[in-house]
Design a protein around this motif. Structure first.
Motif, PDB file in Angstrom:
ATOM      1  N   TRP A   7     -39.385   0.849 -26.198  1.00 14.77           N
ATOM      2  CA  TRP A   7     -40.445   1.796 -25.893  1.00 14.77           C
ATOM      3  C   TRP A   7     -41.019   1.459 -24.530  1.00 14.77           C
ATOM      4  O   TRP A   7     -41.333   0.293 -24.246  1.00 14.77           O
ATOM      5  CB  TRP A   7     -41.546   1.745 -26.957  1.00 14.77           C
ATOM      6  N   GLU A  22     -39.750   6.973 -24.147  1.00 13.41           N
ATOM      7  CA  GLU A  22     -41.025   6.732 -23.482  1.00 13.41           C
ATOM      8  C   GLU A  22     -42.189   7.051 -24.406  1.00 13.41           C
ATOM      9  O   GLU A  22     -42.132   8.011 -25.181  1.00 13.41           O
ATOM     10  CB  GLU A  22     -41.116   7.578 -22.206  1.00 13.41           C
ATOM     11  N   LEU A  23     -43.236   6.243 -24.305  1.00 16.19           N
ATOM     12  CA  LEU A  23     -44.470   6.505 -25.038  1.00 16.19           C
ATOM     13  C   LEU A  23     -45.225   7.655 -24.366  1.00 16.19           C
ATOM     14  O   LEU A  23     -45.153   7.816 -23.156  1.00 16.19           O
ATOM     15  CB  LEU A  23     -45.345   5.250 -25.061  1.00 16.19           C
ATOM     16  N   ALA A  59     -42.176   8.403 -28.033  1.00 15.03           N
ATOM     17  CA  ALA A  59     -41.326   7.497 -28.789  1.00 15.03           C
ATOM     18  C   ALA A  59     -41.821   7.293 -30.216  1.00 15.03           C
ATOM     19  O   ALA A  59     -41.022   7.031 -31.128  1.00 15.03           O
ATOM     20  CB  ALA A  59     -41.246   6.140 -28.076  1.00 15.03           C
ATOM     21  N   HIS A  88     -39.189   7.745 -33.227  1.00 17.27           N
ATOM     22  CA  HIS A  88     -38.619   6.565 -33.868  1.00 17.27           C
ATOM     23  C   HIS A  88     -39.394   6.102 -35.089  1.00 17.27           C
ATOM     24  O   HIS A  88     -39.030   5.098 -35.708  1.00 17.27           O
ATOM     25  CB  HIS A  88     -38.540   5.409 -32.867  1.00 17.27           C
ATOM     26  N   VAL A 106     -38.908  -3.764 -31.934  1.00 19.85           N
ATOM     27  CA  VAL A 106     -39.464  -2.987 -30.835  1.00 19.85           C
ATOM     28  C   VAL A 106     -39.558  -3.861 -29.589  1.00 19.85           C
ATOM     29  O   VAL A 106     -40.010  -5.009 -29.644  1.00 19.85           O
ATOM     30  CB  VAL A 106     -40.856  -2.440 -31.203  1.00 19.85           C
ATOM     31  N   LEU A 132     -41.379  -3.526 -26.064  1.00 21.53           N
ATOM     32  CA  LEU A 132     -42.380  -2.728 -25.362  1.00 21.53           C
ATOM     33  C   LEU A 132     -42.385  -3.127 -23.893  1.00 21.53           C
ATOM     34  O   LEU A 132     -42.833  -4.211 -23.522  1.00 21.53           O
ATOM     35  CB  LEU A 132     -43.755  -2.947 -25.994  1.00 21.53           C
ATOM     36  N   ALA A 143     -48.634   2.037 -30.529  1.00 21.45           N
ATOM     37  CA  ALA A 143     -47.266   1.542 -30.707  1.00 21.45           C
ATOM     38  C   ALA A 143     -47.257   0.254 -31.526  1.00 21.45           C
ATOM     39  O   ALA A 143     -46.437   0.083 -32.438  1.00 21.45           O
ATOM     40  CB  ALA A 143     -46.614   1.316 -29.351  1.00 21.45           C
TER      41      ALA A 143
END
Length: 382
Positions: free
Chosen positions: A247, A276-277, A280, A284, A316, A318, A333
């Protein structure tokens, strides 16, 4: 399975690294300096453009060319659309690939041809087609490549690809094409070019800062640095036997995350997803609650650790850069991942210019992918 003892055995890593991937990652800063010098010698610094191109077209084979197109698009932003021309063909070999210009392309557009080979007939045909339409062509390829003869003079501008002293410019091996150094060898001259035409900001002093950041990151991530203080080795160990769900947040993180997913597959044979956040999270979220969740199989506790392979579980990753307008989805997230008992690895670059932060994210993740490739049992080193 990842052999974590190999991560802290520099001599054994060197023996396993038959393609010279670690050396290529460590030499990224030097590659930027050499590529910048080649761009100057080719005449990019003296260009006097008559305005910005309407659109930038990018064509080339392999993951490095894909990453170059993605990076150029992210950095150019709204200054001009960046379009990657995907190849067609019956096989992935350079001789079988063909590219075609879109019908709307014309004299106000710019065509970029980054390739670590330069013998692809399809790229030569594309350059000739562009010349007939009046499109400016700039190619970056090995000095002795046939493409150098095609893209020269009135047809376009050719920049020799930067190679390390131990690499032969006449030998386009798999290691050179797949290694981390290939990206910077192709990308740096195009940064200098796009700075001259006003699509992004990458003057010589910025490229020198990028090279310095790559050098410092290589010192932190090198094979002699122990895993506990090495961000790339730590990330490699955390991703072992997992499904990386990458992410990203911020202008530099998006292309870095997509590049990371590509090199994990190409070098380490590890599938990964990148998004991309904040998009995402819904994309996901079901995955984290499904079969790839940490606690998806209650019988896994009774699995024979020797005879039965472990199922992939999501982890994950990040990757964060400065989010636009100070807004961040990182908190959401973390809540989503931890709410599904999914572990998180986080990576954030030090302060600096956009290109510096991008370079650090690319370097750390490239090193991590290389360590995974070298230390995973059953993964061939050549």
């Amino acid at each position: 399975m990842l052999d974590e003892t190999l991560l802290d055995a520099p001599d054994d890593l060197a023996l396993a690294d038959r393609r010279g991937l670690l050396r290529a990652a460590a030499e990224a800063g030097a590659r930027v300096r050499t590529a910048a010098r080649h761009a100057t010698e080719a005449g990019i610094a003296g260009l006097r453009p008559e305005g910005r191109p309407r659109a930038v077209l990018v064509a080339g084979p392999g993951a490095a060319a894909v990453a170059v197109a993605d990076l150029v698009g992210a950095l150019a932003g709204a200054a001009a659309p960046v379009v990657r021309l995907g190849p067609t063909g019956v096989a992935p070999a350079g001789g079988a690939l063909r590219w075609a210009l879109p019908g709307w392309a014309g004299p106000v557009d710019l065509l970029l041809l980054p390739t670590t080979d330069g013998s692809e007939p399809g790229l030569a045909l594309l350059a000739e087609q562009a010349y007939r339409r009046g499109i400016t062509v700039v190619a970056v390829a090995p000095r002795a490549a046939p493409l150098a003869e095609t893209v020269s003079g009135s047809v376009g501008l050719f920049v020799p690809m930067a190679v390390a002293p131990h690499e032969s410019p006449d030998e386009h091996t798999e290691g050179i094409a797949a290694g981390p150094g290939a990206l910077w060898a192709l990308f740096t001259p195009l940064l200098a070019l796009l700075d001259r035409v006003g699509l992004l900001t990458a003057p010589p002093e910025t490229l020198e800062k990028v090279a310095d950041r790559l050098d410092r990151t290589a010192e932190r991530c090198g094979p002699a640095v122990a895993t506990y203080s090495n961000p790339a080795k730590t990330l490699a160990a955390e991703l072992a036997e997992s499904l990386p769900v990458i992410w990203t947040e911020g202008p530099a993180a998006g292309p870095a995350g997509r590049r990371f997913a590509a090199v994990l597959a190409e070098l380490a044979g590890l599938p990964a997803l990148a998004a991309e956040l904040p998009e995402a999270l819904p994309a996901h979220g079901v995955l984290l609650a499904g079969g790839f969740a940490a606690g998806a199989d209650p019988d896994d506790f009774f699995r024979d650790r020797v005879e039965e392979p472990q199922a992939l579980r999501a982890r994950v990753v990040l990757l964060r850069d400065r989010p636009a307008d100070g807004l961040t989805a990182a908190h959401a997230a973390r809540e989503l991942a931890l709410g599904h008992d999914t572990p998180i690895s986080e990576l954030e670059p030090e302060e600096g210019e956009d290109l510096e932060r991008l370079a650090e994210l690319l370097a750390v993740t490239d090193f991590a992918a290389v360590y995974l490739a070298l230390a995973t049992r059953g993964r061939p080193a050549s």
